[in-house]
Design an enzyme around this catalytic site. Sequence first.
Site, PDB file in Angstrom:
ATOM      1  N   ASP A 164      -2.856 -43.832  39.749  1.00  0.00           N
ATOM      2  CA  ASP A 164      -1.645 -43.980  40.562  1.00  0.00           C
ATOM      3  C   ASP A 164      -0.729 -42.810  40.246  1.00  0.00           C
ATOM      4  OD1 ASP A 164       0.370 -45.309  42.209  1.00  0.00           O
ATOM      5  OD2 ASP A 164       1.407 -45.728  40.338  1.00  0.00           O
ATOM      6  N   SER A 165       0.297 -42.631  41.065  1.00  0.00           N
ATOM      7  CA  SER A 165       1.274 -41.568  40.819  1.00  0.00           C
ATOM      8  C   SER A 165       2.117 -41.848  39.571  1.00  0.00           C
ATOM      9  CB  SER A 165       2.186 -41.436  42.031  1.00  0.00           C
ATOM     10  OG  SER A 165       2.787 -42.689  42.309  1.00  0.00           O
ATOM     11  N   CYS A 196      -2.710 -46.444  44.330  1.00  0.00           N
ATOM     12  CA  CYS A 196      -1.458 -45.905  44.864  1.00  0.00           C
ATOM     13  C   CYS A 196      -1.504 -45.954  46.393  1.00  0.00           C
ATOM     14  CB  CYS A 196      -1.340 -44.453  44.388  1.00  0.00           C
ATOM     15  SG  CYS A 196       0.035 -43.529  45.080  1.00  0.00           S
ATOM     16  N   GLU A 212      12.305 -49.120  39.563  1.00  0.00           N
ATOM     17  CA  GLU A 212      12.157 -48.380  38.292  1.00  0.00           C
ATOM     18  C   GLU A 212      13.436 -48.384  37.471  1.00  0.00           C
ATOM     19  OE1 GLU A 212      10.011 -44.744  38.311  1.00  0.00           O
ATOM     20  OE2 GLU A 212       8.249 -45.779  39.078  1.00  0.00           O
ATOM     21  N   CYS A 255       3.269 -50.441  49.076  1.00  0.00           N
ATOM     22  CA  CYS A 255       3.576 -49.513  47.980  1.00  0.00           C
ATOM     23  C   CYS A 255       3.495 -50.320  46.686  1.00  0.00           C
ATOM     24  CB  CYS A 255       4.974 -48.931  48.179  1.00  0.00           C
ATOM     25  SG  CYS A 255       5.634 -48.056  46.751  1.00  0.00           S
ATOM     26  N   HIS A 306       5.124 -50.601  44.078  1.00  0.00           N
ATOM     27  CA  HIS A 306       6.310 -51.201  43.461  1.00  0.00           C
ATOM     28  C   HIS A 306       6.823 -52.445  44.192  1.00  0.00           C
ATOM     29  CE1 HIS A 306       6.252 -47.293  41.617  1.00  0.00           C
ATOM     30  NE2 HIS A 306       7.347 -47.510  40.925  1.00  0.00           N
TER      31      HIS A 306
HETATM   32  N1  DGL Z   1       2.680 -45.342  43.797  1.00  0.00           N
HETATM   33  C1  DGL Z   1       3.363 -44.919  45.009  1.00  0.00           C
HETATM   34  C2  DGL Z   1       2.797 -45.673  46.201  1.00  0.00           C
HETATM   35  O1  DGL Z   1       2.280 -46.764  46.084  1.00  0.00           O
HETATM   36  C3  DGL Z   1       4.867 -45.113  44.903  1.00  0.00           C
HETATM   37  C4  DGL Z   1       5.556 -44.107  44.035  1.00  0.00           C
HETATM   38  C5  DGL Z   1       5.436 -42.679  44.546  1.00  0.00           C
HETATM   39  O2  DGL Z   1       6.104 -42.324  45.562  1.00  0.00           O
HETATM   40  O3  DGL Z   1       4.664 -41.940  43.986  1.00  0.00           O
HETATM   41  O4  DGL Z   1       2.855 -45.189  47.284  1.00  0.00           O
END
Ligand code: DGL
Length: 271
Positions: free
Chosen positions: A10-11, A73, A152, A184, A186
């Site tokens: 993931d990012s 992600c 976050e 997403c 989060h």
């Molecule tokens: N993990 C990213 C997503 O699910 C969210 C955070 C980001 O923008 O990197 O798209």
Amino acid sequence: MDNRRIGLFDSGLGGLTVMKELMRLLPSESIVYFGDTGRIPYGSKSVDTILKYTKSDIRFLQDFDLKMMVAACGTASSTALPLLKGQYDVPLLGVIEPAAKAAAGVTKNGCVGVIGTAGTIASGAYKRLLAGINPDIQTVDVACPLFVHLVENGFAEKNVAKEVAEEYLEPIKKAGADTLILGCTHYPLLRKVITEVLGDKVTLINPGVYVAEEIKARLTEADQLAEVPYDEQYSFYVSDDPAGFVRLGSVFLERPISGLAKQVDIEQFTE
Ligand code: DGL
């Protein structure tokens, strides 16, 4: 039986919401997680950058003996994965298809809302897939970039999150969607506030739940389920200082991860 690991990336730490569902459904699997905490966010980046970062995340994970890789992600799954199809020996899954299938199966009035990062919404991936599954489905999609920051920074259940959600979710409410894809990583942490805004008649689709089911189905089918002892199961790598990841990651994962996260220089894996 196949005790090789499943690699998740993931990012940042958001993909831990996917890992949590995977751990719940397949508690005997071994998982290696990479969070690109040094280069987050992906959601506001260009397609080229998201693709470059995703390739390097995969390249890093390829150093492990894996039986499956998962883009946990939303942005990498929607933007980069369609461009990387068929390029790896190890099966590579994303979160979009399982979530779209689930939403198409759940909606009764044929109106599905999708929320995600700017990148995910701009990719049109959910819209395309939903239309492919059922051309009668009307998709209303909205980018909600502030949501990641609210989560976050610990505001997921505060009034400010509700106010922002009211603004973002207005078009979805107006269209009368009966199903909403939390597109997403989060957003599952905003479930309470989203339900307050949309009402409890709207079904929320958490992609992590459905990708975990898809992984289980595939591993079962291929006779590749694992039986890994509890204390050897999980490892975490990040591209920035692990301290923040360990602190907030435990909230996402709902279990402590201290001592398990290591830092990696992801630039070494980047073209
Ligand atoms: N993990 C990213 C997503 O699910 C969210 C955070 C980001 O923008 O990197 O798209």
